[in-house]
Write an enzyme that holds these catalytic residues in place. Sequence first.
Site, short mmCIF file in Angstrom:
data_model
loop_
_atom_site.label_atom_id
_atom_site.label_comp_id
_atom_site.label_asym_id
_atom_site.label_seq_id
_atom_site.Cartn_x
_atom_site.Cartn_y
_atom_site.Cartn_z
N TYR A 1 -26.22 21.36 -6.19
CA TYR A 1 -25.86 22.76 -6.43
C TYR A 1 -26.85 23.66 -5.72
O TYR A 1 -28.00 23.30 -5.47
CB TYR A 1 -25.80 23.07 -7.92
N CYS A 2 -26.38 24.86 -5.36
CA CYS A 2 -27.22 25.86 -4.71
C CYS A 2 -26.62 27.23 -5.00
O CYS A 2 -25.69 27.35 -5.80
CB CYS A 2 -27.34 25.59 -3.21
N THR A 3 -27.12 28.27 -4.36
CA THR A 3 -26.75 29.63 -4.75
C THR A 3 -25.25 29.89 -4.62
O THR A 3 -24.57 30.19 -5.60
CB THR A 3 -27.52 30.66 -3.91
#
Length: 299
Positions: free
Chosen positions: A190-192
């Site tokens: 996951y990331c922004t």
Amino acid sequence: MSTPKIVLFYAFAPLADPDAVRVWQRDLGEALKLRGRLIISEHGINGTLGGDLHDLKKWARSFRSYAPFKNADIKWSEGTGLDDDGCSVDFPKLSVKVRDEIVSFGAPDELRVDENGVVGGGIHLSPEKLHELVESRDDVVFFDGRNALEAEIGRFKDAIVPDTETTRDFVALLDSGAYDDLKGKPVVTYCTGGIRCEVLSSLMVSRGFGEVYQLDGGIVRYGETFGDDGLWEGSLYVFDKRGSIDFSDHAVVVGECVGCGAATKRTANCPDASCRRQFVVCEACDAIPCEEHAAATAG
């Protein structure tokens, strides 16, 4: 009435002439008084823009009229405000550049894209599907695809947070075998907004991680769906003058000030002009010299 907004977007698609796209986006952005940062490469486009809602809607219509970008996921959020010229105060200027990568992992030759996006990446999971996976399996691993500083003020519960200062650090960590023990487990990257995990998940798959997922739309989309009533804890670090955003009025504060240990979601540049690092630091401790920040984080 003016309404300040910020859009976050990316699209992976083969671009025959990245410089032509750069000129188009620069001229369009200037005409609409938009500010922000756009990176373009032969693999696609990555950007964030701020401006008035009406102007950003005009930009979005033009942007999606170009076939490679027609299905781009554009995420909208509240801007801080507009100046007297009607420009976003969250960005100092409009910057549109062509680079080797639209997100800098330092591995442009490993990335493959086609008209459908990244080839060989992780399986996309909607926020709802993510919950289904976690409820059906007891061995799901959350893997943070951001820089370690970002995770200090917000992350998924029990997530693995690699010790990275830049995105380029991930390749060396993966190649070192540091996370080989995860190769037999379901790993959710996951990331922004999702873009870093498009690349990170493909790098993991190519290195033998057998069950790799990516959170579709990133933390932003998850926050829009579940707010602070799901698996996310804390605030979301953002790369503009807002510093961070919360998804509800009851977001927990998970960050700790490097100076005094107080709970805070505030981040700031080191006060030493020669230092390019950022720290989680409360206002009271913001003037601590660089060497004390570094000593505190090292200890």
